[in-house]
Design an enzyme around this catalytic site. Structure first.
Site, PDB file in Angstrom:
ATOM      1  N   HIS A   1       0.830  -1.242  -0.117  1.00 12.03           N
ATOM      2  CA  HIS A   1      -0.034  -0.032  -0.064  1.00 12.03           C
ATOM      3  C   HIS A   1       0.820   1.232   0.114  1.00 12.03           C
ATOM      4  CE1 HIS A   1       1.039  -0.741   3.924  1.00 12.03           C
ATOM      5  NE2 HIS A   1       1.250   0.555   4.234  1.00 12.03           N
TER       6      HIS A   1
ATOM      7  N   HIS B   1       5.584   6.694  -0.799  1.00 14.18           N
ATOM      8  CA  HIS B   1       6.540   5.608  -1.126  1.00 14.18           C
ATOM      9  C   HIS B   1       5.533   4.088  -0.761  1.00 14.18           C
ATOM     10  CE1 HIS B   1       7.097   5.890   3.145  1.00 14.18           C
ATOM     11  NE2 HIS B   1       7.125   4.350   3.211  1.00 14.18           N
TER      12      HIS B   1
HETATM   13  O1  3AM Z   1       3.449   2.434   4.513  1.00 13.58           O
HETATM   14  P1  3AM Z   1       4.757   2.196   5.443  1.00 13.58           P
HETATM   15  O2  3AM Z   1       5.208   0.761   5.313  1.00 13.58           O
HETATM   16  O3  3AM Z   1       6.059   3.013   5.005  1.00 13.58           O
HETATM   17  O4  3AM Z   1       5.797   2.023   9.004  1.00 13.58           O
HETATM   18  C1  3AM Z   1       4.535   1.752   9.012  1.00 13.58           C
HETATM   19  C2  3AM Z   1       3.677   1.952   7.797  1.00 13.58           C
HETATM   20  O5  3AM Z   1       4.248   2.530   6.873  1.00 13.58           O
HETATM   21  C3  3AM Z   1       3.797   3.082   9.393  1.00 13.58           C
HETATM   22  O6  3AM Z   1       2.482   3.275   9.157  1.00 13.58           O
HETATM   23  C4  3AM Z   1       2.232   2.493   7.852  1.00 13.58           C
HETATM   24  C5  3AM Z   1       1.221   1.540   8.228  1.00 13.58           C
HETATM   25  O7  3AM Z   1       1.446   0.643   9.476  1.00 13.58           O
HETATM   26  N1  3AM Z   1       3.943   3.371  10.786  1.00 13.58           N
HETATM   27  C6  3AM Z   1       3.844   2.345  11.920  1.00 13.58           C
HETATM   28  N2  3AM Z   1       4.037   3.170  12.957  1.00 13.58           N
HETATM   29  C7  3AM Z   1       4.328   4.312  12.670  1.00 13.58           C
HETATM   30  C8  3AM Z   1       4.467   5.408  13.835  1.00 13.58           C
HETATM   31  N3  3AM Z   1       4.706   5.324  14.962  1.00 13.58           N
HETATM   32  C9  3AM Z   1       4.342   4.684  11.643  1.00 13.58           C
HETATM   33  N4  3AM Z   1       4.492   5.869  10.943  1.00 13.58           N
HETATM   34  C10 3AM Z   1       4.743   6.548  11.822  1.00 13.58           C
HETATM   35  N5  3AM Z   1       4.848   6.667  13.244  1.00 13.58           N
END
Ligand code: 3AM
Length: 178
Positions: free
Chosen positions: A37, A121
């Site tokens: 996603h 991304h």
């Molecule tokens: O889409 P991506 O994989 O980049 O890294 C987590 C994921 O990002 C991010 O939210 C998306 C869905 O889980 N994520 C998880 N914990 C987070 C946090 N504490 C976070 N982003 C910012 N702060």
């Protein structure tokens, strides 16, 4: 409390192509094709009544559908701190517009404003102790990756279930763009 984020999903053929980029990097945990996603906004843990309010607020967003092109791959962090392999997104004003509408809708629900700049991304893999040369080779060999244009006609509120293995993402609501 439930853990939420807002994201774009991708058609199956695009997810399959993204998942096909995986492999060849020791220490990489690749995202399952079903979980790929593009995060518009991480929300985090909220109580159930605030989740309902967030859903209502997102449902009121009016923004146009648009086309998105995925372009290239890269890495967040470097050396021993390399954390994430990602697929990039061609610059898109429509995507930025949607992201800022999502941001305002969430701030209206009482969430703190996101301080970090939006950096679109698709996370392909999370890295732990991955060798630098193999990351370099991955970026070199898959750098020509392109997918799209992909029609984006909705965005989604996801719930993230954390467990022992990879997080499981559950789509709670979809919001149309038109
Ligand atoms: O889409 P991506 O994989 O980049 O890294 C987590 C994921 O990002 C991010 O939210 C998306 C869905 O889980 N994520 C998880 N914990 C987070 C946090 N504490 C976070 N982003 C910012 N702060």
């Amino acid at each position: 409390m439930i853990r939420l984020f807002v994201a774009l999903d991708f058609p199956e053929d695009v997810r399959r192509r993204l998942a096909g980029l995986g492999g060849g990097v020791p220490g990489a945990r690749w995202t399952d094709a079903d979980n790929l996603h593009l995060t518009l906004r991480f929300i985090g843990e909220v109580p159930g009544d605030q989740a309902a309010e967030i859903d209502e607020s997102l449902a009121q967003i009016a923004a146009p559908a648009f086309d998105l092109v995925l372009d290239g791959v890269g890495v967040y962090g470097s050396g021993r701190n390399a954390r994430v392999l990602w697929a990039g997104v061609e610059r898109s004003d429509a995507l930025s517009h949607l992201q800022s509408k999502v941001e305002s809708a969430l701030v209206r629900c009482g969430l703190p404003a996101e301080e970090r700049k939006f950096s679109p991304h698709v996370t392909l893999a999370r890295l732990k102790d991955a060798p630098k040369d193999r990351i370099g080779r991955f970026v070199e060999e898959r750098g020509m990756f392109r997918a799209g244009p992909i029609r984006v006609d909705h965005f989604t509120l996801y719930r993230s279930h954390l467990g022992k293995g990879a997080a499981v993402y559950e789509a709670l609501s979809e919001y149309g763009l038109g």
